[in-house]
Design an enzyme around this catalytic site. Sequence first.
Site, short mmCIF file in Angstrom:
data_model
loop_
_atom_site.label_atom_id
_atom_site.label_comp_id
_atom_site.label_asym_id
_atom_site.label_seq_id
_atom_site.Cartn_x
_atom_site.Cartn_y
_atom_site.Cartn_z
N THR A 99 5.82 -1.34 0.84
CA THR A 99 6.56 -0.15 0.42
C THR A 99 8.06 -0.44 0.41
OG1 THR A 99 4.88 1.34 1.26
CG2 THR A 99 7.10 2.24 1.04
N ARG B 295 13.34 -0.97 -6.64
CA ARG B 295 13.73 0.21 -7.43
C ARG B 295 15.20 0.56 -7.23
NH1 ARG B 295 8.23 1.93 -6.23
NH2 ARG B 295 8.92 2.96 -4.32
N CYS C 35 -6.99 1.43 6.03
CA CYS C 35 -7.71 2.64 6.40
C CYS C 35 -9.04 2.74 5.66
CB CYS C 35 -6.83 3.85 6.09
SG CYS C 35 -5.10 3.55 6.51
N ILE D 284 18.54 -7.21 10.96
CA ILE D 284 17.07 -7.24 11.10
C ILE D 284 16.57 -5.81 11.30
CG2 ILE D 284 15.08 -8.18 12.32
CD1 ILE D 284 16.70 -10.53 13.20
N GLY E 276 6.79 0.28 11.03
CA GLY E 276 5.33 0.30 11.10
C GLY E 276 4.78 0.20 12.50
C1 LIG Z 1 -9.57 -0.22 10.22
C2 LIG Z 1 -8.30 0.58 10.22
C3 LIG Z 1 -8.36 1.92 9.86
C4 LIG Z 1 -7.19 2.70 9.85
N1 LIG Z 1 -7.27 4.00 9.47
C5 LIG Z 1 -6.13 4.74 9.41
C6 LIG Z 1 -6.15 6.07 8.94
O1 LIG Z 1 -7.20 6.59 8.55
N2 LIG Z 1 -4.99 6.77 8.91
C7 LIG Z 1 -3.80 6.21 9.30
O2 LIG Z 1 -2.77 6.87 9.23
N3 LIG Z 1 -3.75 4.94 9.74
C8 LIG Z 1 -4.87 4.21 9.80
N4 LIG Z 1 -4.81 2.90 10.24
C9 LIG Z 1 -3.53 2.39 10.68
C10 LIG Z 1 -2.66 1.92 9.52
O3 LIG Z 1 -3.38 1.08 8.69
C11 LIG Z 1 -1.44 1.25 10.06
O4 LIG Z 1 -0.71 2.18 10.82
C12 LIG Z 1 -0.53 0.69 8.99
O5 LIG Z 1 -1.22 -0.17 8.16
C13 LIG Z 1 0.64 -0.03 9.65
O6 LIG Z 1 1.41 -0.62 8.65
P1 LIG Z 1 2.25 -1.93 8.95
O7 LIG Z 1 2.93 -2.26 7.69
O8 LIG Z 1 3.08 -1.71 10.15
O9 LIG Z 1 1.19 -3.03 9.36
P2 LIG Z 1 -0.04 -3.61 8.56
O10 LIG Z 1 -0.45 -2.67 7.49
O11 LIG Z 1 -1.05 -3.98 9.57
O12 LIG Z 1 0.52 -4.90 7.89
C14 LIG Z 1 1.04 -5.95 8.65
C15 LIG Z 1 0.80 -7.25 7.94
O13 LIG Z 1 1.67 -8.19 8.45
C16 LIG Z 1 1.03 -9.45 8.44
N5 LIG Z 1 1.70 -10.31 9.41
C17 LIG Z 1 1.76 -10.15 10.75
N6 LIG Z 1 2.49 -11.11 11.30
C18 LIG Z 1 2.89 -11.93 10.31
C19 LIG Z 1 3.65 -13.11 10.27
N7 LIG Z 1 4.16 -13.63 11.36
N8 LIG Z 1 3.85 -13.69 9.07
C20 LIG Z 1 3.35 -13.15 7.93
N9 LIG Z 1 2.62 -12.04 7.94
C21 LIG Z 1 2.39 -11.44 9.11
C22 LIG Z 1 -0.40 -9.12 8.81
O14 LIG Z 1 -1.26 -10.11 8.32
C23 LIG Z 1 -0.61 -7.78 8.14
O15 LIG Z 1 -1.25 -7.94 6.88
C24 LIG Z 1 -5.97 2.11 10.24
C25 LIG Z 1 -5.92 0.76 10.61
C26 LIG Z 1 -7.06 0.01 10.58
C27 LIG Z 1 -6.98 -1.43 10.97
C1 LIG Z 2 1.04 -0.15 -3.24
C2 LIG Z 2 2.40 0.01 -2.63
C3 LIG Z 2 3.16 -1.27 -2.67
C4 LIG Z 2 3.13 1.05 -3.45
O1 LIG Z 2 4.41 1.31 -2.93
P1 LIG Z 2 5.37 2.31 -3.69
O2 LIG Z 2 5.69 1.80 -5.03
O3 LIG Z 2 6.51 2.61 -2.80
O4 LIG Z 2 4.47 3.60 -3.72
P2 LIG Z 2 3.77 4.42 -4.90
O5 LIG Z 2 3.11 3.57 -5.90
O6 LIG Z 2 2.94 5.43 -4.20
O7 LIG Z 2 4.99 5.14 -5.62
C5 LIG Z 2 5.87 5.92 -4.89
C6 LIG Z 2 7.14 6.03 -5.68
O8 LIG Z 2 6.89 6.62 -6.94
C7 LIG Z 2 7.68 7.78 -7.12
N1 LIG Z 2 6.85 8.69 -7.89
C8 LIG Z 2 5.56 9.02 -7.68
N2 LIG Z 2 5.14 9.84 -8.65
C9 LIG Z 2 6.16 10.03 -9.50
C10 LIG Z 2 6.35 10.77 -10.69
N3 LIG Z 2 5.36 11.48 -11.21
N4 LIG Z 2 7.54 10.73 -11.29
C11 LIG Z 2 8.55 10.00 -10.78
N5 LIG Z 2 8.44 9.27 -9.66
C12 LIG Z 2 7.25 9.29 -9.03
C13 LIG Z 2 8.05 8.21 -5.75
O9 LIG Z 2 9.27 8.90 -5.72
C14 LIG Z 2 8.17 6.88 -5.03
O10 LIG Z 2 9.38 6.26 -5.37
P3 LIG Z 2 10.57 6.05 -4.32
O11 LIG Z 2 9.98 5.47 -3.06
O12 LIG Z 2 11.50 5.13 -5.01
O13 LIG Z 2 11.12 7.41 -4.12
C15 LIG Z 2 2.31 0.44 -1.15
O14 LIG Z 2 2.04 1.82 -1.08
C16 LIG Z 2 1.20 -0.26 -0.44
O15 LIG Z 2 1.21 -1.45 -0.25
N6 LIG Z 2 0.16 0.49 -0.03
C17 LIG Z 2 -1.03 -0.06 0.54
C18 LIG Z 2 -0.89 -0.37 2.02
C19 LIG Z 2 -1.00 0.81 2.89
O16 LIG Z 2 -0.23 1.75 2.78
N7 LIG Z 2 -1.98 0.76 3.81
C20 LIG Z 2 -2.17 1.76 4.78
C21 LIG Z 2 -2.82 2.94 4.21
S1 LIG Z 2 -4.48 2.58 3.71
#
Ligand SMILES: Cc1cc2nc3c(=O)[nH]c(=O)nc-3n(C[C@H](O)[C@H](O)[C@H](O)COP(=O)(O)OP(=O)(O)OC[C@H]3O[C@@H](n4cnc5c(N)ncnc54)[C@H](O)[C@@H]3O)c2cc1C
Ligand SMILES: CC(C)(COP(=O)(O)OP(=O)(O)OC[C@H]1O[C@@H](n2cnc3c(N)ncnc32)[C@H](O)[C@@H]1OP(=O)(O)O)[C@@H](O)C(=O)NCCC(=O)NCCS
Lengths: 548, 548
Positions: free
Chosen positions: A14, A21, A42, A278, A282
């Site tokens: 994100t 952007r 998730c 830095i 998350g």
């Molecule tokens: C099975 C599961 C179900 C979940 N369900 C939910 C839910 O329903 N609702 C909810 O709100 N949250 C849920 N969570 C929690 C949610 O996914 C996390 O809060 C969120 O993904 C955290 O985002 P993050 O970017 O901090 O870490 P992550 O999404 O975990 O990403 C961290 C990444 O960093 C990488 N990384 C770590 N160390 C290094 C390194 N040294 N070098 C390179 N890469 C590295 C890892 O490989 C990992 O891919 C769930 C989590 C899991 C595991």
């Molecule tokens: C896929 C990923 C990279 C996308 O990131 P992103 O581009 O910031 O997010 P989205 O695709 O949802 O888009 C959001 C952006 O679109 C904009 N947007 C959404 N709909 C829009 C619309 N109709 N018109 C204009 N802008 C719009 C929002 O303002 C936002 O932009 P901003 O952050 O610059 O304000 C990131 O969400 C990701 O890696 N997700 C998977 C991991 C994860 O979240 N795991 C845990 C949950 S399972």
Amino acid sequence: MKVVIVGGVAAGATAAARIRRLDENAEIVVFERSGYISYANCGLPYYIGGVIEDPEDLTLQTPESFYSRFRIKMKIHHEVTAIDPGSKKVSVKNLETGEAFEESYDKLILSPGARAAQPEIPGVGLERVFTMRTVEDTFRIKEYISQYRPKSAVLAGGGFIGLELAENLRELGMKVTIVQRPRQLMSPFDSDMASFIHNEVRRHGVELKLGYTVEGFEERDSGVDVLLKDSKPLHADMVILAIGVVPDTHLAKAAGLELGIKGSIVVNERMETSVSDIYAAGDAVQVKHYVTGTDALISLAGPANKQGRIIADNICGGDSCYLGSQGSSVIKVFDLTAAVTGINETNAKKAGLDTDTVILSPMNHAGYYPGGKVMTIKLVFEKETYRLLGAQIVGYEGVDKRIDVLAVSIHAGLKATQLKDLELAYAPPYSSAKDPVNMAGFMVDNISKGRLKQWHLEEAALLPRDGSAVLLDTRTAEEFARGHIDGFQNIPVDELRERLGEIERDKPVYVICQSGLRSYIAVRILEGNGYEAYNFSGGFRFYDAVMN
Amino acid sequence: MKVVIVGGVAAGATAAARIRRLDENAEIVVFERSGYISYANCGLPYYIGGVIEDPEDLTLQTPESFYSRFRIKMKIHHEVTAIDPGSKKVSVKNLETGEAFEESYDKLILSPGARAAQPEIPGVGLERVFTMRTVEDTFRIKEYISQYRPKSAVLAGGGFIGLELAENLRELGMKVTIVQRPRQLMSPFDSDMASFIHNEVRRHGVELKLGYTVEGFEERDSGVDVLLKDSKPLHADMVILAIGVVPDTHLAKAAGLELGIKGSIVVNERMETSVSDIYAAGDAVQVKHYVTGTDALISLAGPANKQGRIIADNICGGDSCYLGSQGSSVIKVFDLTAAVTGINETNAKKAGLDTDTVILSPMNHAGYYPGGKVMTIKLVFEKETYRLLGAQIVGYEGVDKRIDVLAVSIHAGLKATQLKDLELAYAPPYSSAKDPVNMAGFMVDNISKGRLKQWHLEEAALLPRDGSAVLLDTRTAEEFARGHIDGFQNIPVDELRERLGEIERDKPVYVICQSGLRSYIAVRILEGNGYEAYNFSGGFRFYDAVMN
Ligand SMILES: Cc1cc2nc3c(=O)[nH]c(=O)nc-3n(C[C@H](O)[C@H](O)[C@H](O)COP(=O)(O)OP(=O)(O)OC[C@H]3O[C@@H](n4cnc5c(N)ncnc54)[C@H](O)[C@@H]3O)c2cc1C
Ligand SMILES: CC(C)(COP(=O)(O)OP(=O)(O)OC[C@H]1O[C@@H](n2cnc3c(N)ncnc32)[C@H](O)[C@@H]1OP(=O)(O)O)[C@@H](O)C(=O)NCCC(=O)NCCS
Ligand SMILES: Cc1cc2nc3c(=O)[nH]c(=O)nc-3n(C[C@H](O)[C@H](O)[C@H](O)COP(=O)(O)OP(=O)(O)OC[C@H]3O[C@@H](n4cnc5c(N)ncnc54)[C@H](O)[C@@H]3O)c2cc1C
Ligand SMILES: CC(C)(COP(=O)(O)OP(=O)(O)OC[C@H]1O[C@@H](n2cnc3c(N)ncnc32)[C@H](O)[C@@H]1OP(=O)(O)O)[C@@H](O)C(=O)NCCC(=O)NCCS
């Protein structure tokens, strides 16, 4: 400007997308240890159960799609192994080639997430003992299941991930046992509310071994023995460890960043760490709890995404702040939905807050419209100030709606008494003219005005049974006959006025009915007739669900 | 204390019950003209369609049950015919016996509701021309249908009740036509958002005759001719008039109470009328609009119930205030859910507010979890201040949730930019890590920081097509081929950086994609490369739904 990001999923991806952007010219490099970016952590449990069928659905972006949209290098299978804040470089290892190199940065974002907590007990490394964090972990479990067709699984840990896995493994027809030391599942819930979750998982054939300490794992008979303290081992074809997560911050620690709870990275409101240039976001960071203001670890995807976006703003010259996390979360537990926001009663008390609660069981929508179902709401607020501290809801449809309404109310600083004023959208398929949240507000309003005095579950056993108080059940005779608390006498609310003579004067009256509504009316009748009367919070329905 | 209440349904019955809870000794008499109390007005249309099967489900209480619980006399078939504030008496007519009598009061509550507006045109009284307000009205329609099996119906009026009836009559297999003068259904929605509703009702076989003025009704061939201005008549087996409601306040008027819009009763925050000891609540009263602060008529059950409760408080020595109504409402339109809170763009502009909007089409829950569906959100806020003025949503699951989240946000005075900070509960079956409401907040945040400049639907036809601006569609070639706005050139967002040479410098670029997301990214790319670029609010998806 060159930005290096460690971890390419929720917060990291994100942040990367948003920086692009905001700055078309920034050089952005993301290192991701695993083979996938932007994956749906998730969703992982649902891939195990086959609810999500296509593995491609687990990743929202690939390195290629991310590059073509954002011109960001997503270096998968690259682990960052060290940070040198002095020279502003990170050391990186290409896990495919073994090559090690350094990468310089102007700004560094740490979004390494959290890893599955692994207890230091024997057998944690066994082949059949799994954890789930990454896509690879998930594929490993899925492949093991396809190949060996295990018939049984023990889940060590009954939090969000453990429960989602339990459901998905049951979906596959496996025998599932959840074992853990705490005596309740889902610690964000108070133990009374957790009872509803216990009932639901048991109803779906999950065995609960609560209050058992796992001491180790041993391979036996092409399965695993789960060794328990003071009890005989459990045997299963596979084990998944889901006892919680720990911030993955060894890098940050080695680089001398200030650390907080469980080694999490300390950040300020701008998500800046103690070392300049830095940032961190998350699951790896410590946040301020929005309700208590104290330091907390809250591992949720929404906060991670928001924090990533905030870092992007600040790196690109903005001034965005993270206001804290309030722990809003929801989980599907078989047919049930359980959701929470803010703090629960247990934690509120631990935090030294003087709390009170209301418990109610409204229907998700108008009772006369087909398909309505009862939910149970527990609202926690501060005595005197009526500050809304938290809410927990278990039920079916409409639970997620009410928790979000309450989450916003907390965010906006509304008092529990103000919930009565909310104007929520009503039509019969969606709600009631008095929405459940309004109803909770009415109850708190009554408390605030001295019109509703309550007694609570924990007092049930302590009620004077020596004749110094009247214990009154105001349900119908039939309901009373089906089950009641020992020592209670039965006068249906509609007969109460005629039968007041049966209730001794000058003694406090403790009243109960099925949901709390008729007993509240009875309390009002009694008080109107000069009695001192207390309403049982939650009703017999709640008492029964928790106690039996 | 003796309290007399006129009208025993939403506001009246609630006030009565609450007064009893606050005062066990009050004498409370409720006069209700119809044969039913505490009935579910909002459920009536569903009884017609057979969704609610048992007529008993239409009444939450009977006079008997109300008496046994509350000791309140519910006098049905009793019409109050006059109020004499001087002697504090009402005149009452027993509609069954014809007997007339007077009843004294210490406090009088007027909760007579609103009646179906009846235009002064010929034929309104015809046997086959119905209105729906009471249980009796509903039985009349139901009986007519059972007896005569009409095959077609014309609904005059396409508001909440008209649409619910349309759905329920289609449910019975009838041919349904909605005719009305306004060119859009559901006036709480802006016309662009109403298009989604039009599409849905048409998809379900309802014929829409919008922009037609009904001039009268004539019986013909055991049916009714609906006479239209400047058009040939419509013929149907029955007609239901649902063109809105009018406060039923002739009593109040005759008694000299101060009246407001459409003859509604003027009340203060305590729900007191201009005459002492007379209170009024519900559809009969004028309220302050919570958003605009101006006088308004908002006929909804939630407000009616709340107002009834407030009156009870104040009559019993309390000091409760009604804070105003914000028009939160929701309706099921076949498979669609449409919901609104606050004011729409049209009304905001009429009120002289300088508004802006964002339109987005997020999914109700994570896209990777099966069953997700797109909803369309239109958020209206004030320019400069970012005050949240209103929201409209059409979609499927989860619409009611987001409207309630936004309703609370409005109630709590959050700014549209603050929606990005809300921490809502997320798990894949319920939401996304970036909840639709957060997403709307991100967009407004971008607007507030100059990072998102938009162009809107009404500008589409006005865009310069003389080469002075670049019109750019950033969808894929396939999407573009399936349909696009004339004059737009196609460069998919992922190719944009390489093909910037195709876009003339120093000209504003108007960008569109399917939902608005890819075009937003394109806008950011363009701006990062020195262009001035505008994003189409809502995307081609929205354009197409509204225009075609
Ligand atoms: C099975 C599961 C179900 C979940 N369900 C939910 C839910 O329903 N609702 C909810 O709100 N949250 C849920 N969570 C929690 C949610 O996914 C996390 O809060 C969120 O993904 C955290 O985002 P993050 O970017 O901090 O870490 P992550 O999404 O975990 O990403 C961290 C990444 O960093 C990488 N990384 C770590 N160390 C290094 C390194 N040294 N070098 C390179 N890469 C590295 C890892 O490989 C990992 O891919 C769930 C989590 C899991 C595991
Ligand atoms: C896929 C990923 C990279 C996308 O990131 P992103 O581009 O910031 O997010 P989205 O695709 O949802 O888009 C959001 C952006 O679109 C904009 N947007 C959404 N709909 C829009 C619309 N109709 N018109 C204009 N802008 C719009 C929002 O303002 C936002 O932009 P901003 O952050 O610059 O304000 C990131 O969400 C990701 O890696 N997700 C998977 C991991 C994860 O979240 N795991 C845990 C949950 S399972
Ligand atoms: C078909 C239909 C569907 C609806 N759907 C919804 C919905 O989905 N959501 C929503 O929020 N709102 C809905 N409403 C509106 C909602 O029902 C009203 O806002 C609410 O009932 C108003 O309450 P009230 O007490 O003011 O009036 P009412 O509930 O109308 O009660 C007034 C009562 O007073 C009686 N009365 C009037 N004059 C006299 C007199 N002189 N003497 C004795 N009695 C008298 C009338 O007979 C009537 O029964 C719907 C209304 C209708 C008709
Ligand atoms: C049936 C009717 C008379 C009930 O009125 P009511 O008694 O005020 O409402 P409810 O039965 O919902 O009960 C609400 C009361 O119970 C209390 N309550 C609810 N659950 C409770 C619980 N578990 N413990 C304690 N109190 C509880 C609330 O605080 C409230 O009391 P208060 O107003 O004194 O604070 C009235 O709602 C009615 O006539 N409705 C039908 C008409 C209508 O609304 N039509 C339009 C919509 S279709």
